[in-house]
Design a protein around this motif. Structure first.
Motif, PDB file in Angstrom:
ATOM      1  N   HIS A  37       0.806  -1.220   0.000  1.00  0.00           N
ATOM      2  CA  HIS A  37       0.000   0.000   0.000  1.00  0.00           C
ATOM      3  C   HIS A  37       0.842   1.274   0.000  1.00  0.00           C
ATOM      4  CE1 HIS A  37      -2.860  -2.984   1.388  1.00  0.00           C
ATOM      5  NE2 HIS A  37      -3.825  -2.160   1.061  1.00  0.00           N
ATOM      6  N   TYR A  38       2.046   1.206   0.542  1.00  0.00           N
ATOM      7  CA  TYR A  38       2.840   2.410   0.740  1.00  0.00           C
ATOM      8  C   TYR A  38       3.206   3.155  -0.547  1.00  0.00           C
ATOM      9  CZ  TYR A  38       3.249   0.939   5.621  1.00  0.00           C
ATOM     10  OH  TYR A  38       2.991   0.565   6.910  1.00  0.00           O
ATOM     11  N   PRO A  39       3.484   2.482  -1.656  1.00  0.00           N
ATOM     12  CA  PRO A  39       3.771   3.244  -2.874  1.00  0.00           C
ATOM     13  C   PRO A  39       2.621   4.178  -3.290  1.00  0.00           C
ATOM     14  CG  PRO A  39       4.568   1.027  -3.135  1.00  0.00           C
ATOM     15  CD  PRO A  39       3.769   1.048  -1.853  1.00  0.00           C
ATOM     16  N   PHE A  40       1.387   3.832  -2.905  1.00  0.00           N
ATOM     17  CA  PHE A  40       0.261   4.711  -3.208  1.00  0.00           C
ATOM     18  C   PHE A  40       0.339   6.008  -2.414  1.00  0.00           C
ATOM     19  CE2 PHE A  40      -1.475   0.491  -4.247  1.00  0.00           C
ATOM     20  CZ  PHE A  40      -1.913   0.737  -5.544  1.00  0.00           C
ATOM     21  N   LEU A  41       1.093   6.004  -1.325  1.00  0.00           N
ATOM     22  CA  LEU A  41       1.252   7.187  -0.486  1.00  0.00           C
ATOM     23  C   LEU A  41       2.584   7.895  -0.734  1.00  0.00           C
ATOM     24  CD1 LEU A  41      -0.052   5.610   2.836  1.00  0.00           C
ATOM     25  CD2 LEU A  41      -1.292   7.184   1.334  1.00  0.00           C
ATOM     26  N   ALA A  42       3.375   7.389  -1.655  1.00  0.00           N
ATOM     27  CA  ALA A  42       4.702   7.947  -1.896  1.00  0.00           C
ATOM     28  C   ALA A  42       4.646   9.418  -2.297  1.00  0.00           C
ATOM     29  CB  ALA A  42       5.434   7.135  -2.964  1.00  0.00           C
ATOM     30  N   GLY A  43       3.718   9.791  -3.141  1.00  0.00           N
ATOM     31  CA  GLY A  43       3.598  11.194  -3.548  1.00  0.00           C
ATOM     32  C   GLY A  43       3.306  12.107  -2.376  1.00  0.00           C
ATOM     33  N   THR A  44       2.429  11.657  -1.500  1.00  0.00           N
ATOM     34  CA  THR A  44       2.089  12.417  -0.296  1.00  0.00           C
ATOM     35  C   THR A  44       3.303  12.515   0.623  1.00  0.00           C
ATOM     36  OG1 THR A  44      -0.212  11.720  -0.422  1.00  0.00           O
ATOM     37  CG2 THR A  44       0.562  12.480   1.724  1.00  0.00           C
ATOM     38  N   MET A  45       4.015  11.409   0.776  1.00  0.00           N
ATOM     39  CA  MET A  45       5.205  11.409   1.628  1.00  0.00           C
ATOM     40  C   MET A  45       6.255  12.371   1.090  1.00  0.00           C
ATOM     41  SD  MET A  45       5.682   7.367   2.386  1.00  0.00           S
ATOM     42  CE  MET A  45       4.384   6.371   3.067  1.00  0.00           C
ATOM     43  N   GLN A  46       6.502  12.336  -0.211  1.00  0.00           N
ATOM     44  CA  GLN A  46       7.514  13.212  -0.816  1.00  0.00           C
ATOM     45  C   GLN A  46       7.106  14.677  -0.773  1.00  0.00           C
ATOM     46  OE1 GLN A  46      10.862  10.948  -2.469  1.00  0.00           O
ATOM     47  NE2 GLN A  46      10.478  12.549  -1.066  1.00  0.00           N
ATOM     48  N   ALA A  47       5.811  14.945  -0.945  1.00  0.00           N
ATOM     49  CA  ALA A  47       5.337  16.329  -0.896  1.00  0.00           C
ATOM     50  C   ALA A  47       5.538  16.921   0.499  1.00  0.00           C
ATOM     51  CB  ALA A  47       3.865  16.398  -1.300  1.00  0.00           C
ATOM     52  N   GLN A  48       5.288  16.134   1.519  1.00  0.00           N
ATOM     53  CA  GLN A  48       5.414  16.632   2.886  1.00  0.00           C
ATOM     54  C   GLN A  48       6.851  16.602   3.398  1.00  0.00           C
ATOM     55  OE1 GLN A  48       2.572  15.266   5.805  1.00  0.00           O
ATOM     56  NE2 GLN A  48       1.097  14.795   4.204  1.00  0.00           N
ATOM     57  N   PHE A  49       7.618  15.634   2.935  1.00  0.00           N
ATOM     58  CA  PHE A  49       8.989  15.458   3.415  1.00  0.00           C
ATOM     59  C   PHE A  49       9.924  15.276   2.220  1.00  0.00           C
ATOM     60  CE2 PHE A  49       6.022  13.545   6.492  1.00  0.00           C
ATOM     61  CZ  PHE A  49       6.229  14.403   7.568  1.00  0.00           C
ATOM     62  N   PRO A  50      10.211  16.360   1.484  1.00  0.00           N
ATOM     63  CA  PRO A  50      10.991  16.238   0.245  1.00  0.00           C
ATOM     64  C   PRO A  50      12.407  15.693   0.433  1.00  0.00           C
ATOM     65  CG  PRO A  50      10.428  18.534   0.718  1.00  0.00           C
ATOM     66  CD  PRO A  50       9.762  17.711   1.739  1.00  0.00           C
ATOM     67  N   ALA A  51      12.986  15.841   1.615  1.00  0.00           N
ATOM     68  CA  ALA A  51      14.344  15.337   1.849  1.00  0.00           C
ATOM     69  C   ALA A  51      14.360  13.839   2.166  1.00  0.00           C
ATOM     70  CB  ALA A  51      15.006  16.111   2.984  1.00  0.00           C
ATOM     71  N   LEU A  52      13.200  13.247   2.384  1.00  0.00           N
ATOM     72  CA  LEU A  52      13.093  11.836   2.727  1.00  0.00           C
ATOM     73  C   LEU A  52      13.302  10.980   1.478  1.00  0.00           C
ATOM     74  CD1 LEU A  52      12.365   9.831   5.012  1.00  0.00           C
ATOM     75  CD2 LEU A  52       9.978  10.080   4.320  1.00  0.00           C
ATOM     76  N   THR A  53      14.218  10.042   1.563  1.00  0.00           N
ATOM     77  CA  THR A  53      14.471   9.118   0.459  1.00  0.00           C
ATOM     78  C   THR A  53      13.533   7.928   0.606  1.00  0.00           C
ATOM     79  OG1 THR A  53      16.793   9.763   0.344  1.00  0.00           O
ATOM     80  CG2 THR A  53      16.203   7.645  -0.645  1.00  0.00           C
ATOM     81  N   LEU A  54      12.753   7.662  -0.423  1.00  0.00           N
ATOM     82  CA  LEU A  54      11.836   6.527  -0.418  1.00  0.00           C
ATOM     83  C   LEU A  54      12.437   5.395  -1.241  1.00  0.00           C
ATOM     84  CD1 LEU A  54       8.427   8.338  -0.950  1.00  0.00           C
ATOM     85  CD2 LEU A  54       9.510   7.694   1.193  1.00  0.00           C
ATOM     86  N   VAL A  55      12.398   4.198  -0.684  1.00  0.00           N
ATOM     87  CA  VAL A  55      12.915   3.024  -1.388  1.00  0.00           C
ATOM     88  C   VAL A  55      11.756   2.047  -1.559  1.00  0.00           C
ATOM     89  CG1 VAL A  55      14.572   1.120  -1.309  1.00  0.00           C
ATOM     90  CG2 VAL A  55      15.173   3.341  -0.303  1.00  0.00           C
ATOM     91  N   ASP A  56      11.426   1.767  -2.816  1.00  0.00           N
ATOM     92  CA  ASP A  56      10.348   0.827  -3.125  1.00  0.00           C
ATOM     93  C   ASP A  56      10.979  -0.521  -3.461  1.00  0.00           C
ATOM     94  OD1 ASP A  56       8.218  -0.625  -4.047  1.00  0.00           O
ATOM     95  OD2 ASP A  56       7.550   0.875  -5.499  1.00  0.00           O
ATOM     96  N   PRO A  57      10.867  -1.509  -2.563  1.00  0.00           N
ATOM     97  CA  PRO A  57      11.513  -2.791  -2.826  1.00  0.00           C
ATOM     98  C   PRO A  57      10.962  -3.501  -4.057  1.00  0.00           C
ATOM     99  CG  PRO A  57      10.085  -2.965  -0.908  1.00  0.00           C
ATOM    100  CD  PRO A  57      10.118  -1.524  -1.309  1.00  0.00           C
ATOM    101  N   ALA A  58       9.728  -3.213  -4.442  1.00  0.00           N
ATOM    102  CA  ALA A  58       9.166  -3.863  -5.627  1.00  0.00           C
ATOM    103  C   ALA A  58       9.953  -3.465  -6.872  1.00  0.00           C
ATOM    104  CB  ALA A  58       7.690  -3.506  -5.785  1.00  0.00           C
ATOM    105  N   SER A  59      10.257  -2.180  -7.016  1.00  0.00           N
ATOM    106  CA  SER A  59      11.010  -1.756  -8.199  1.00  0.00           C
ATOM    107  C   SER A  59      12.451  -2.257  -8.126  1.00  0.00           C
ATOM    108  CB  SER A  59      10.947  -0.243  -8.388  1.00  0.00           C
ATOM    109  OG  SER A  59      11.383   0.424  -7.241  1.00  0.00           O
ATOM    110  N   CYS A  60      13.030  -2.312  -6.917  1.00  0.00           N
ATOM    111  CA  CYS A  60      14.380  -2.864  -6.762  1.00  0.00           C
ATOM    112  C   CYS A  60      14.413  -4.333  -7.158  1.00  0.00           C
ATOM    113  CB  CYS A  60      14.855  -2.701  -5.325  1.00  0.00           C
ATOM    114  SG  CYS A  60      15.069  -0.993  -4.791  1.00  0.00           S
TER     115      CYS A  60
END
Length: 87
Positions: A37-60
């Motif tokens: 579910h978390y990738p669906f919230l990635a845009g929201t996470m990045q908008a609020q915390f732009p310095a936060l690095t998000l790692v999506d294990p599915a794409s890795c």
């Protein structure tokens, strides 16, 4: 996310509630998206915390699988169709 609220004020508030203290205390600079579910919230996470690095294990994982197939010459030819699965 399951209720279709990934792009909503509810999602914004939840992301802020759960991540703010970790980011503001500088205890969190990267986040592994460990749930489907978390990738669906990635845009929201990045908008609020732009310095936060998000790692999506599915794409890795997909990249690692493609690299392995490439190394073993197991990639399909462009435009080819996958064989039908047998039941």
């Amino acid at each position: 996310v399951e209720e279709g609220l990934a792009q909503s004020e509810v999602a914004d508030a939840a992301v802020r509630l759960y991540l703010q203290r970790f980011v503001s205390d500088e205890r969190l600079d990267a986040l592994l998206l460990g749930c489907t579910h978390y990738p669906f919230l990635a845009g929201t996470m990045q908008a609020q915390f732009p310095a936060l690095t998000l790692v999506d294990p599915a794409s890795c994982l997909a990249e690692a699988a493609a690299d392995m197939r490439r190394e073993k010459d197991l990639l399909a030819e462009p435009g080819s169709r996958a064989p039908a699965l047998m039941h």
